[in-house]
Design a protein around this motif. Structure first.
Motif, PDB file in Angstrom:
ATOM      1  N   ASN A  56      -4.427  -9.011 -11.471  1.00  0.00           N
ATOM      2  CA  ASN A  56      -3.795 -10.249 -11.194  1.00  0.00           C
ATOM      3  C   ASN A  56      -2.266 -10.149 -11.142  1.00  0.00           C
ATOM      4  O   ASN A  56      -1.731 -10.673 -10.193  1.00  0.00           O
ATOM      5  N   MET A  57      -1.826  -9.570 -12.370  1.00  0.00           N
ATOM      6  CA  MET A  57      -0.165  -9.560 -12.522  1.00  0.00           C
ATOM      7  C   MET A  57       0.192  -8.764 -11.263  1.00  0.00           C
ATOM      8  O   MET A  57       1.297  -9.053 -10.771  1.00  0.00           O
ATOM      9  N   GLY A  58      -0.489  -7.385 -11.185  1.00  0.00           N
ATOM     10  CA  GLY A  58      -0.022  -6.640 -10.166  1.00  0.00           C
ATOM     11  C   GLY A  58      -0.042  -7.121  -8.772  1.00  0.00           C
ATOM     12  O   GLY A  58       0.740  -6.995  -7.992  1.00  0.00           O
ATOM     13  N   MET A  59      -1.026  -7.872  -8.503  1.00  0.00           N
ATOM     14  CA  MET A  59      -1.364  -8.454  -6.812  1.00  0.00           C
ATOM     15  C   MET A  59      -0.248  -9.521  -6.894  1.00  0.00           C
ATOM     16  O   MET A  59       0.262  -9.289  -5.810  1.00  0.00           O
ATOM     17  N   LYS A  60       0.466 -10.238  -7.910  1.00  0.00           N
ATOM     18  CA  LYS A  60       1.204 -11.264  -7.533  1.00  0.00           C
ATOM     19  C   LYS A  60       2.721 -10.320  -7.548  1.00  0.00           C
ATOM     20  O   LYS A  60       3.623 -11.311  -6.983  1.00  0.00           O
ATOM     21  N   GLN A  61       2.997  -9.313  -7.905  1.00  0.00           N
ATOM     22  CA  GLN A  61       4.038  -8.660  -7.989  1.00  0.00           C
ATOM     23  C   GLN A  61       4.629  -7.817  -6.399  1.00  0.00           C
ATOM     24  O   GLN A  61       5.484  -7.223  -6.440  1.00  0.00           O
ATOM     25  N   THR A  62       3.406  -7.786  -5.686  1.00  0.00           N
ATOM     26  CA  THR A  62       3.635  -7.287  -4.363  1.00  0.00           C
ATOM     27  C   THR A  62       3.321  -8.106  -3.189  1.00  0.00           C
ATOM     28  O   THR A  62       2.247  -8.722  -3.172  1.00  0.00           O
ATOM     29  N   ASN A  63       3.694  -7.961  -1.919  1.00  0.00           N
ATOM     30  CA  ASN A  63       3.389  -8.548  -0.704  1.00  0.00           C
ATOM     31  C   ASN A  63       2.502  -7.628   0.111  1.00  0.00           C
ATOM     32  O   ASN A  63       2.226  -7.813   1.156  1.00  0.00           O
ATOM     33  N   ALA A  64       2.364  -6.470  -0.375  1.00  0.00           N
ATOM     34  CA  ALA A  64       1.578  -5.130   0.352  1.00  0.00           C
ATOM     35  C   ALA A  64       0.280  -5.702   0.887  1.00  0.00           C
ATOM     36  O   ALA A  64      -0.522  -6.228  -0.065  1.00  0.00           O
ATOM     37  N   LYS A  65      -0.049  -5.697   2.086  1.00  0.00           N
ATOM     38  CA  LYS A  65      -1.415  -6.004   2.399  1.00  0.00           C
ATOM     39  C   LYS A  65      -2.612  -5.049   1.922  1.00  0.00           C
ATOM     40  O   LYS A  65      -3.737  -5.454   1.326  1.00  0.00           O
ATOM     41  N   TYR A  66      -2.145  -3.726   1.900  1.00  0.00           N
ATOM     42  CA  TYR A  66      -3.160  -2.763   1.420  1.00  0.00           C
ATOM     43  C   TYR A  66      -2.951  -2.568  -0.182  1.00  0.00           C
ATOM     44  O   TYR A  66      -1.595  -1.907  -0.647  1.00  0.00           O
ATOM     45  N   LYS A  67      -3.767  -2.774  -0.939  1.00  0.00           N
ATOM     46  CA  LYS A  67      -3.662  -2.619  -2.435  1.00  0.00           C
ATOM     47  C   LYS A  67      -4.572  -1.700  -3.142  1.00  0.00           C
ATOM     48  O   LYS A  67      -5.889  -1.874  -2.835  1.00  0.00           O
ATOM     49  N   VAL A  68      -4.079  -0.431  -3.858  1.00  0.00           N
ATOM     50  CA  VAL A  68      -4.844   0.405  -4.395  1.00  0.00           C
ATOM     51  C   VAL A  68      -4.771   0.251  -5.864  1.00  0.00           C
ATOM     52  O   VAL A  68      -3.876   0.364  -6.472  1.00  0.00           O
ATOM     53  N   TYR A  69      -6.069  -0.177  -6.359  1.00  0.00           N
ATOM     54  CA  TYR A  69      -5.977  -0.446  -7.740  1.00  0.00           C
ATOM     55  C   TYR A  69      -6.717   0.899  -8.599  1.00  0.00           C
ATOM     56  O   TYR A  69      -8.189   0.996  -8.125  1.00  0.00           O
ATOM     57  N   LEU A  70      -6.174   1.374  -9.340  1.00  0.00           N
ATOM     58  CA  LEU A  70      -6.691   2.470  -9.812  1.00  0.00           C
ATOM     59  C   LEU A  70      -6.163   2.849 -11.255  1.00  0.00           C
ATOM     60  O   LEU A  70      -5.511   2.427 -11.880  1.00  0.00           O
ATOM     61  N   HIS A  71      -7.105   3.701 -11.801  1.00  0.00           N
ATOM     62  CA  HIS A  71      -6.868   3.941 -13.153  1.00  0.00           C
ATOM     63  C   HIS A  71      -5.812   4.950 -13.487  1.00  0.00           C
ATOM     64  O   HIS A  71      -5.455   5.520 -12.635  1.00  0.00           O
ATOM     65  N   GLN A  72      -5.063   5.032 -14.614  1.00  0.00           N
ATOM     66  CA  GLN A  72      -4.181   5.753 -14.787  1.00  0.00           C
ATOM     67  C   GLN A  72      -4.523   7.303 -15.026  1.00  0.00           C
ATOM     68  O   GLN A  72      -3.707   8.127 -14.838  1.00  0.00           O
ATOM     69  N   ASP A  73      -5.914   7.358 -15.121  1.00  0.00           N
ATOM     70  CA  ASP A  73      -6.419   8.887 -15.296  1.00  0.00           C
ATOM     71  C   ASP A  73      -7.140   9.182 -14.045  1.00  0.00           C
ATOM     72  O   ASP A  73      -8.099   9.947 -13.816  1.00  0.00           O
ATOM     73  N   THR A  74      -6.803   8.450 -12.714  1.00  0.00           N
ATOM     74  CA  THR A  74      -7.325   8.773 -11.388  1.00  0.00           C
ATOM     75  C   THR A  74      -6.296   9.442 -10.633  1.00  0.00           C
ATOM     76  O   THR A  74      -5.182   8.986 -10.549  1.00  0.00           O
ATOM     77  N   PHE A  75      -6.628  10.574 -10.020  1.00  0.00           N
ATOM     78  CA  PHE A  75      -5.493  11.303  -9.530  1.00  0.00           C
ATOM     79  C   PHE A  75      -6.125  11.323  -7.881  1.00  0.00           C
ATOM     80  O   PHE A  75      -7.021  11.931  -7.672  1.00  0.00           O
TER      81      PHE A  75
END
Length: 230
Positions: A56-75
């Motif tokens: 939710n914090m990340g979502m509020k920091q950007t106005n990008a339509k396309y959001k990629v929520y990924l783990h720090q260990d996902t490449f």
């Protein structure tokens, strides 16, 4: 970057507690082919109390339509990831996609317990143990699912993550998939016949004692909406 229109932006949102993993994650993102007219934004979230709160914090920091929520260990290994996602999201009934999940959630709410799991991911848990996890084949460009694994979840619509319910690190993605369905959006897994889209490198560890706690919370909230296959 700031001048790019929201519909021309991809934001990669990651909760971080291991900087070296995130550095590796960034290397793969920076190696992606970016279609002309599109822009990429990195949104690292540090100090999150839960995955839902962090996202939710990340979502509020950007106005990008396309959001990629990924783990720090996902490449992200698919260099055409952005254009492939855009192609799938041409269907506006699709709200989110992941790379592996279940056509129908079982009564446990755990996606990998499902009878028809679909998708593909390369699991690299240890240096000497790399496994290409392939579930059922997919006909066509994608298949609709009830839930996906949280190693990566890509959205083209914004819905709040249920931090009111999920105050830890489990069932956050299954909840988000259910919220998508509640709001009339479909969730899909793409066809990855030409190669896996993602490498996931989680460290092997014992099941978190709170896992069952969040499973109970999930089933209390969404259990009546499940239609498990027999």
């Amino acid at each position: 970057m700031a001048s790019a229109a929201p519909e021309n932006k991809f934001a990669f949102i990651t909760c971080i507690n291991k900087e070296e993993w995130y550095q590796e994650c960034q290397l793969y993102i920076n190696n992606l082919e970016v279609p002309e007219g599109m822009a990429v934004e990195l949104v690292p979230v540090r100090g999150a109390k839960s995955m839902c709160q962090g996202y939710n914090m990340g979502m509020k920091q950007t106005n990008a339509k396309y959001k990629v929520y990924l783990h720090q260990d996902t490449f992200i290994a698919n260099r055409h990831f952005i254009s492939d996602v855009l192609k799938i999201f041409e269907d506006k009934t699709i709200g989110a996609l992941g790379v592996i999940g279940a056509r129908s959630l079982p009564e446990t709410g755990i996606w990998w317990d499902g009878l028809r799991t679909v998708g593909r991911v390369l699991h690299a848990c240890e240096a000497e143990s790399v496994v290409d996890s392939v579930c059922l084949d997919i006909e066509g460009p994608y298949v609709e699912v009830e839930a996906v694994d949280g190693l990566i979840l890509v959205t083209q619509v914004d819905l709040p993550w249920r931090e009111d319910l999920f105050t830890g690190w489990h069932f956050y993605e299954i909840s988000q998939c259910m919220e998508m369905r509640r709001h009339g959006h479909r969730v899909v897994v793409p066809n990855q016949e030409e190669g896996f889209w993602c490498i996931h490198s989680p460290k092997e560890k014992a099941l978190d004692p709170t896992y069952k706690q969040y499973q109970k919370i999930f089933l209390k909230e969404y259990g009546h909406e499940l239609n498990p296959e027999i």
